[in-house]
Design an enzyme around this catalytic site. Structure first.
Site, PDB file in Angstrom:
ATOM      1  CB  SER A  30      -0.718  -0.320   1.259  1.00 18.08           C
ATOM      2  OG  SER A  30      -1.252   1.359   1.500  1.00 18.08           O
ATOM      3  CG  HIS A  55      -3.795  -2.252  -1.034  1.00 17.54           C
ATOM      4  ND1 HIS A  55      -4.637  -2.621  -1.606  1.00 17.54           N
ATOM      5  CD2 HIS A  55      -4.135  -0.866  -0.017  1.00 17.54           C
ATOM      6  CE1 HIS A  55      -5.909  -2.467  -0.041  1.00 17.54           C
ATOM      7  NE2 HIS A  55      -5.650  -1.326   0.179  1.00 17.54           N
ATOM      8  CG  ASP A  68      -4.938   2.224   0.876  1.00 15.74           C
ATOM      9  OD1 ASP A  68      -5.854   0.791   0.892  1.00 15.74           O
ATOM     10  OD2 ASP A  68      -4.328   2.289   1.359  1.00 15.74           O
ATOM     11  CG  MET A  89      -9.053   6.646   2.374  1.00 18.35           C
ATOM     12  SD  MET A  89      -7.991   6.502   3.940  1.00 18.35           S
ATOM     13  CE  MET A  89      -6.907   5.123   3.729  1.00 18.35           C
ATOM     14  CG  HIS A  96      -8.955  -1.016  -0.559  1.00 13.95           C
ATOM     15  ND1 HIS A  96      -8.930  -0.558   1.225  1.00 13.95           N
ATOM     16  CD2 HIS A  96     -10.647  -0.567   0.139  1.00 13.95           C
ATOM     17  CE1 HIS A  96      -9.393  -0.666   2.068  1.00 13.95           C
ATOM     18  NE2 HIS A  96     -10.629  -0.749   1.348  1.00 13.95           N
ATOM     19  CG  MET A 106     -11.495   2.802   2.258  1.00 10.60           C
ATOM     20  SD  MET A 106      -9.839   2.456   3.077  1.00 10.60           S
ATOM     21  CE  MET A 106      -8.791   3.575   1.317  1.00 10.60           C
ATOM     22  CG  MET A 137     -11.591  -3.340   5.701  1.00 12.65           C
ATOM     23  SD  MET A 137      -9.996  -3.106   4.677  1.00 12.65           S
ATOM     24  CE  MET A 137      -9.436  -1.903   5.660  1.00 12.65           C
ATOM     25  N   GLY A 151      -9.375   4.152   7.406  1.00 17.03           N
ATOM     26  CA  GLY A 151      -9.260   5.412   7.018  1.00 17.03           C
ATOM     27  C   GLY A 151      -7.358   6.243   7.246  1.00 17.03           C
ATOM     28  CG  PHE A 152      -5.254   6.815   9.637  1.00 14.13           C
ATOM     29  CD1 PHE A 152      -5.447   8.593   8.828  1.00 14.13           C
ATOM     30  CD2 PHE A 152      -7.420   7.072  10.139  1.00 14.13           C
ATOM     31  CE1 PHE A 152      -6.627   9.960   9.481  1.00 14.13           C
ATOM     32  CE2 PHE A 152      -8.328   7.876  10.165  1.00 14.13           C
ATOM     33  CZ  PHE A 152      -7.191   9.646  10.203  1.00 14.13           C
ATOM     34  N   GLY A 160      -0.902   2.679   9.677  1.00 11.63           N
ATOM     35  CA  GLY A 160      -0.055   1.744  10.835  1.00 11.63           C
ATOM     36  C   GLY A 160      -1.498   2.104  12.230  1.00 11.63           C
ATOM     37  CG  ASP A 209      -5.939  -3.065   3.916  1.00 10.77           C
ATOM     38  OD1 ASP A 209      -5.020  -2.788   4.229  1.00 10.77           O
ATOM     39  OD2 ASP A 209      -6.826  -2.247   3.312  1.00 10.77           O
ATOM     40  N   GLY A 210      -4.426  -3.680   7.024  1.00  8.79           N
ATOM     41  CA  GLY A 210      -4.500  -3.170   8.594  1.00  8.79           C
ATOM     42  C   GLY A 210      -3.543  -3.854   9.256  1.00  8.79           C
ATOM     43  N   GLY A 211      -2.277  -3.007   9.403  1.00 10.97           N
ATOM     44  CA  GLY A 211      -2.289  -3.402  10.811  1.00 10.97           C
ATOM     45  C   GLY A 211      -0.925  -4.895  10.588  1.00 10.97           C
TER      46      GLY A 211
HETATM   47  C1  DX5 Z   1      -6.018   1.116   6.051  1.00  9.53           C
HETATM   48  C2  DX5 Z   1      -6.324   1.364   4.502  1.00  9.53           C
HETATM   49  C3  DX5 Z   1      -4.865   0.387   4.449  1.00  9.53           C
HETATM   50  C4  DX5 Z   1      -3.398   0.809   4.761  1.00  9.53           C
HETATM   51  C5  DX5 Z   1      -2.585   0.174   5.550  1.00  9.53           C
HETATM   52  O1  DX5 Z   1      -7.918   2.054   6.112  1.00  9.53           O
HETATM   53  O2  DX5 Z   1      -6.841   0.395   3.655  1.00  9.53           O
HETATM   54  O3  DX5 Z   1      -4.672   0.014   2.962  1.00  9.53           O
HETATM   55  O4  DX5 Z   1      -2.692   1.384   3.877  1.00  9.53           O
HETATM   56  O5  DX5 Z   1      -1.539   0.366   6.543  1.00  9.53           O
HETATM   57  P1  DX5 Z   1      -0.589  -0.037   7.331  1.00  9.53           P
HETATM   58  O6  DX5 Z   1      -0.182  -1.867   6.911  1.00  9.53           O
HETATM   59  O7  DX5 Z   1       0.406   0.710   7.890  1.00  9.53           O
HETATM   60  O8  DX5 Z   1      -1.912  -0.433   8.320  1.00  9.53           O
HETATM   61 ZN    ZN Z   2      -6.547  -0.331   1.929  1.00  7.56          ZN
END
Ligand code: DX5
Ligand code: ZN
Length: 220
Positions: A9, A34, A36, A38, A67, A69, A138, A143-144, A146, A176-178
């Protein structure tokens, strides 16, 4: 060696050197890029649009995994297809006519994906699985980058996998996420095969290639 796909991403990339960062991702053997998208409405952040997708498409031959959002994604589907998205995923929460939306994505030449927020049950997929090539679970609230992985999502991945098996769908499961080397093996065991990572790749202390290698080695 287990076969997994890494979708990097670019949300955590250094945009002052996007070309260089994408080149490193490619050289390190990432599978997909990827993006994102938003809109500041569906999620509390505003990021990239078709212009960035088109720019990234010129920088790499890796498949672009977009992706969305955003509220009302239907109007935007052709924009992203034209910009070079290979895979286009929509949040099921934003689509009252999800069946039509997934058909629309395929009709513009992209592979459709359906995304579930942490609070959306796996069972909401049941009627649309035959139309999706990808199911994105998810593992944080979108949204973010990290954010911290939500462990309860591992069991949800397993529920999605059972639904996929029951319905004879060929959809891949993406998380996806963390995602990091610590939680990736549990997601893999539950059925995930595509792993999105922003922080784990772009913020790895030893660099992008080390970040991708750490993710792959976690299930080697
Ligand atoms: C979050 C995004 C993710 C994000 C993942 O809303 O959809 O794709 O970039 O970031 P990390 O890998 O840092 O959690
Ligand atoms: Zn994503």
């Amino acid at each position: 060696m287990p076969s997994i796909l890494i979708s990097t991403s670019i949300l955590s990339a250094d945009f002052s050197n996007l070309a260089g960062q994408i080149r490193q991702v490619e050289e390190a053997g990432a599978d997909w890029v990827h993006v994102d998208v938003m809109d500041g409405h569906f999620v509390p952040n505003l990021t990239m649009g078709p212009f960035i997708v088109e720019t990234v498409a010129r920088l790499t031959s890796l498949p672009l995994d977009v992706h969305l959002m955003v509220d009302n994604p239907d109007t935007m589907i052709p924009w992203y297809a034209q910009a070079g998205a290979r895979r286009l995923s929509v949040q099921i929460e934003t689509c009252p006519h999800i069946y039509r939306t997934l058909e629309h994505i395929r009709s513009v030449g992209c592979q459709p994906g359906v995304v579930l927020n942490p609070g959306t049950p796996a069972e909401s997929l049941l009627e649309v699985l035959p139309l999706a090539d990808l199911v994105l679970v998810m593992t944080v609230n979108p949204g973010f980058s990290g954010q911290v992985f939500i462990p309860a999502m591992v069991e949800k991945v397993a529920r999605v996998r059972r639904l996929i098996e029951q319905t004879g769908s060929q959809a891949l499961i993406q998380v996806d996420g963390g995602i990091d080397a610590g939680n990736l093996p549990a997601c893999y065991k539950a059925g995930a095969r595509v792993f999105v990572s922003a922080t784990g790749v772009f913020k790895h202390p030893q660099g992008i290639a080390a970040g991708i290698k750490a993710l792959r080695d976690s299930v080697a």
